[in-house]
Write an enzyme that holds these catalytic residues in place. Structure first.
Site, PDB file in Angstrom:
ATOM      1  N   GLU A 116       0.666  -1.208  -0.085  1.00 27.67           N
ATOM      2  CA  GLU A 116      -0.012   0.060  -0.007  1.00 27.67           C
ATOM      3  C   GLU A 116       0.704   1.432   0.037  1.00 27.67           C
ATOM      4  O   GLU A 116       0.734   2.127  -0.726  1.00 27.67           O
ATOM      5  CB  GLU A 116      -1.050   0.100   1.140  1.00 27.67           C
ATOM      6  CG  GLU A 116      -1.559   1.230   1.427  1.00 27.67           C
ATOM      7  CD  GLU A 116      -1.546   1.840   2.966  1.00 27.67           C
ATOM      8  OE1 GLU A 116      -1.000   3.043   2.742  1.00 27.67           O
ATOM      9  OE2 GLU A 116      -1.596   1.253   4.048  1.00 27.67           O
ATOM     10  N   GLU A 167      10.112   1.721   2.341  1.00 32.05           N
ATOM     11  CA  GLU A 167       8.925   1.642   2.711  1.00 32.05           C
ATOM     12  C   GLU A 167       8.575   0.259   3.933  1.00 32.05           C
ATOM     13  O   GLU A 167       7.882   0.430   4.617  1.00 32.05           O
ATOM     14  CB  GLU A 167       7.655   1.625   1.687  1.00 32.05           C
ATOM     15  CG  GLU A 167       7.946   2.937   0.820  1.00 32.05           C
ATOM     16  CD  GLU A 167       7.584   4.477   1.641  1.00 32.05           C
ATOM     17  OE1 GLU A 167       7.023   4.204   2.475  1.00 32.05           O
ATOM     18  OE2 GLU A 167       8.342   5.079   1.456  1.00 32.05           O
TER      19      GLU A 167
END
Length: 973
Positions: free
Chosen positions: A68, A143
């Protein structure tokens, strides 16, 4: 509008009116790609788009959560490293984010500007279908997680944004509890693992698995597209088809979520959470009973259990909550109905308990529920709970999200599981069925079937464990040490090279050509005029009334603002305590349970708040108000005002057993906020070091207030007489007619109804003369390290720019956008691995930096201190400056509900902000140039030299950096 059966590749499957939303809903399927699309058309200008994928995880590596984050780090058409941030900087979005749920990943955006809406949709669709994750492994490293090694002799560490975010999440006992509840009740399904990622398992995620997950699930055949509002549907569908969906062929993707087989008996599960070696273990256990409840595709159960959870565990009249507190099992009781999963879970939770009370906990729950089933639930309580829910459904006043996004989430609660997407929005027939409970044993039957006779559940006990965090830290260090020991020199050099390569990517500016591919509006797309909220100054019985004539669908919003600066200094924390106590104690006419029922039957709620307001352009002056916030249908104003009067004038503080229950709950809820809102805690504490406004707010409701409540709870027996006397005196000083400002938001013709009934309340208030007090605050305390068992930090630093001789200007809000979304984003989040970082400038001169779930401490402070240097080198062309300006204006043009408009107008009035000030600020924002930003270099340097800091976080990290603190404080005892 009339639609053909096939339009731009989309086949119309169904069309119906949703009268509850005053909308037309249309369901489509895209024939070539298999994508599903739902359109909800109405007159809401705040348009919402979302694309959702069903993403059931198979392990706890956090794959869906990391993905995401990662797809928003550059794509085919928009190859810049962070298009998400570029949009945040330069669009008129009213919402821009992405969300990982337990079984789905949602990418929503919202905007009131049609051109901007299409731009945002383009960037998001390109991100999900064509992300740059296949080109750059560094995206996963940044991330998700990576091994960090800068020199051969260094220790290897784990770094990554999601890794640190989840370390922070797993530091909160409440977060651990609710993660483990899902896991325990649905262990053989995707809900049995942690979709957000467990820090212990995140480093098991491989690049190959990461890409394979995207390849499998991020396909239109597994997507759910949602379009809401007053946009041009044909144009939107044409764009989605031609630019994206026409490039894909339908696939058969198995993303189905299995149903958990029922248990034959309630399972008992024990889980530990960390507390510090200095903390006591007594009264630190959580006890919870958790049950699988039918399906979220059953609209009746979906709505009825929301009401039942409130009825049993939330309202002050809640009988199960009362029984558990009376039994002395714990100090706080609350419930949860987790309905955004295929098999919803109902939970009964007791906090601040002990594990040896588990049998008493179970017995009390079952005995109480059996008694309710056999004797019947009080019909007035049922009516009150149903009415409360109905009011909120009809009002649809969502403050945190755009209305259309709330509906999008509700839609997915059935659509994701192959059911009608509208069943949870069309609540009228369901509500009518539930209202049978007014005359039948409706809720009693639900309790029997889904709780008493239900063996599919768990008794989950969350126990405190000293040294657990140290154990985990040691285990991670040992694992990394053993890993490093096995590496050859060549492999160590390869790790160093990977770290360098990542840092190089993070620190190398994007190619300007790539940035220019991200669409930007022009300043001509922005309204030059600031919105003027209608506000009429009126008077009733010599009390000033600020009236906001707006369409409210026959609801009157009535707020009373009592001046808190008339309260003696020693009573300020007692005024803060009144916020949590009023409305929950007996009054002359009602028991606290009957009072709660009356409020829920006749009104949309009566709530209490304390706010402190800075003054426009003045660093010293401030106001503080005790606010009574209430709402009701206009026809119910007599009852609303009567109940407000009853609470304000006739509350009895004498029931010390009840008082202790409320104080314990207050302390418990503040503990939760300390764990989840650390960035707010440290920034508010910081302002108290140098600002009278900050110190007043800190004593009234900040960390100081938490310590005050903690002390009262601990020494209740010896302090209760003093407590009751001080609460009475604080209430007497606050609730004075000479001390009052009223805010009313209603339709023009309804003001007369307010006039007719408010006199009764005004006539009952204290009429003694009032004067504002002079306070003597202690500013000697500063630079504190607030120590917890968290695995991360919250780091704040700031001062007051007016005190340094710099005026307020709208350009400071553009500076906030630039520093927040360029400088801090890159230095603290991207390179530092924190989940977030912020800067804030106020009209009264207060400014602060703060970080959220931050693995660093001194490094982050260094970043704050170098903001001036960043501004010295700041360079932005006209296009970039336009983006910063648009991104700033978007925060000002967020659509507000009528009640929010009324509250905003009163807040500006109290802070002495005129419409001319608001327009001037807007003009200054629109007129900001590069040189204005560079000119703030000296101000930022002077601010950092003041050296006021406050940090909350890991005890060991704070102690390692003790040289920068004047005081070290244990947050929890």
């Amino acid at each position: 509008m009339e639609l053909k059966s096939i339009i731009h590749g989309f086949k119309l499957l169904d069309e119906k009116q949703v009268k509850e939303l005053n909308s037309t809903a249309r369901l489509f399927v895209h024939e070539k790609s298999g994508a599903k699309l739902l359109n909800i058309e109405n007159d809401d200008e705040n348009k919402v788009f979302a694309i959702t994928f069903r993403t059931p995880p198979t392990d706890s590596t956090g794959l869906s959560h990391i993905l995401e984050h990662s797809v928003l780090c550059g794509s085919r058409k928009f190859p810049a490293k962070d298009p998400f941030v570029e949009l945040a900087k330069g669009s008129l979005n009213t919402y821009l984010n992405a969300m990982t749920f337990s079984d789905k990943t949602m990418y929503p955006i919202a905007s009131t500007n049609e051109k901007d809406f299409m731009n945002l949709m383009d960037v998001y669709l390109d991100a999900v279908f064509y992300p740059n994750i296949y080109k750059y492994p560094e995206i996963l490293m940044q991330e998700g997680w990576h091994y960090e090694l800068e020199k051969p002799e260094d220790d290897i560490t784990y770094k990554g944004v999601v890794y640190n975010e989840m370390k922070g999440a797993f530091s909160s006992p409440e977060a651990i509890l609710f993660r483990k509840i899902q896991e325990s009740v649905l262990p053989d399904t995707p809900y049995g693992v942690e979709s957000g990622g467990d820090p212990e398992y995140i480093p098991d995620l491989t690049y190959e698995d990461f890409l394979a997950f995207h390849k499998k699930y991020y396909h239109p055949s597994n997507s759910y597209i949602y379009l809401y509002g007053n946009g041009n549907l044909e144009e939107q569908m044409k764009f989605i088809n031609e630019e994206y969906l026409s490039n894909f062929d339908k696939q058969d993707i198995d993303s189905s979520i299995p149903i958990q087989e029922s248990f034959d008996k309630i399972k008992e599960i024990h889980v530990d959470y960390p507390i510090s070696p200095e903390e006591g273990e007594r009264e630190k256990t959580f006890l919870s009973l958790n049950y699988a409840i039918d399906r979220s595709t059953n609209p009746e159960i979906y709505l009825a259990f929301q009401i039942l959870e409130y009825l049993l565990l939330e309202t002050p009249a809640a009988p199960l909550k009362k029984a558990l507190l009376d039994a002395g099992i714990g100090k706080d009781v609350f419930g949860s109905f987790d309905m955004s999963i295929q098999q919803p879970i109902f939970s009964i939770v007791v906090k601040n308990s002990d594990k040896d009370k588990k049998e008493l906990f179970e017995k009390t729950v079952y005995d109480t529920l059996n008694k309710l089933v056999n004797d019947g639930i009080d019909k007035k309580l049922i009516q009150a709970a149903v009415n409360s829910k109905e009011f909120s459904l009809r009002e649809a006043d969502t403050r945190s999200y755009p209305k259309g996004l709330i509906y999008a989430i509700k839609v997915m609660d059935s659509w994701l599981y192959d059911s009608d997407p509208l069943i949870n929005l069309q609540y009228e027939p369901t509500l009518e069925k539930i209202k049978e409970s007014f005359t039948s044993p409706y809720f009693e039957n639900l309790i029997r079937k889904y709780i008493l006779d239900n063996t599919h559940g768990t008794l989950l006990i969350l126990n405190p464990k000293k040294g657990l965090l140290e154990e985990r830290t040691k285990k991670v260090k040992q694992k990394l040490s053993e890993y490093k020991a096995k590496l050859s020199d060549q492999e160590i050099n390869e790790l160093i090279h990977q770290t360098e390569k990542l840092k190089e990517r993070q620190t190398t500016p994007d190619d300007p050509k790539d940035i220019e591919k991200i669409p930007v509006l022009s300043l001509s797309d922005i309204n030059k005029e600031a919105e003027k909220i209608p506000q009429e100054e009126k008077g009733e019985n010599d009390v000033k009334v600020l009236f906001h004539p707006l369409f409210t669908n026959k609801i009157t919003y009535l707020n009373l603002y009592f001046d808190l600066k008339v309260v003696e200094q020693k009573l300020i924390p007692y005024a803060g305590m009144l916020v949590g106590i009023l409305g929950k104690m007996d009054t002359e006419k009602y028991s606290y349970a009957d009072l709660a029922n009356e409020i829920n039957i006749h009104t949309g709620g009566i709530h209490f708040y304390a706010e402190t307001y800075g003054m426009n352009g003045d660093s010293k002056a401030y106001e503080s108000k005790f606010i009574v916030k209430a709402k009701a249908l206009t026809e119910k104003l007599p009852q609303l005002i009567g109940l407000m009067k009853e609470i304000i004038i006739a509350t009895s503080f004498e029931n010390d057993k009840r008082l202790l229950e409320i104080i314990r709950e207050m302390k418990s809820r503040m503990e939760m906020a300390l764990n989840s809102q650390g960035h707010s805690v440290v920034s508010d504490r910081l302002l108290a070091y140098f600002s009278e406004k900050g110190q007043f707010a800190e004593i009234l409701k900040g960390f100081s207030f938490y310590k005050f409540v903690e002390d009262i709870e601990e020494n209740f027996e010896s302090r209760k007489k003093e407590l009751i006397a001080n609460l009475k005196e604080a209430a007497n000083q606050i609730f004075n007619v000479n001390n009052l400002l009223i805010g009313v938001t209603a339709q023009e013709e309804d003001y007369v109804e307010f006039q007719k009934h408010i006199t009764e309340l005004l006539g009952s208030l204290n009429t003694a003369p009032v004067t504002q007090q002079k306070y003597s605050f202690d500013f000697s305390i500063k630079n504190e390290g607030l120590m917890t068992q968290s695995d991360i930090q919250y780091v704040a630093k700031g001062y007051n720019f007016l005190e340094l001789g710099y005026p307020y200007s709208g350009s400071l809000q553009v500076l906030k956008t630039i520093i927040g979304l360029d400088y801090l984003w890159n230095r603290v989040r991207v390179q530092g691995g924190a989940y977030g970082a912020f800067i804030n400038f106020s009209r009264n001169g207060n400014v602060y930096f703060s970080s959220y779930r931050d693995p660093n401490l001194k490094k982050t402070l260094k970043v704050y201190d170098e903001a001036g240097e960043y501004l010295e080198k700041f360079d932005a062309n006209e296009r970039e400056m336009t983006k910063y300006i648009i991104g700033t204006i978007s925060k000002y043009d967020f659509p507000l509900s009528p009640s929010m408009k009324g509250e905003k107008a009163v807040s500006q009035y109290i802070s002495k902000v005129t419409y001319e000030d608001i327009q001037k600020e807007r003009d200054e924002i629109l007129g900001t140039r590069k040189k204005d930003i560079i000119n703030y270099k000296k101000m930022m340097q002077e601010l950092s030299q003041q050296n006021y800091i406050c940090v909350m976080g890991n005890k060991d990290v704070i102690k390692e950096n003790k040289d920068i603190f004047e005081h070290l404080i244990d947050v929890f005892k």
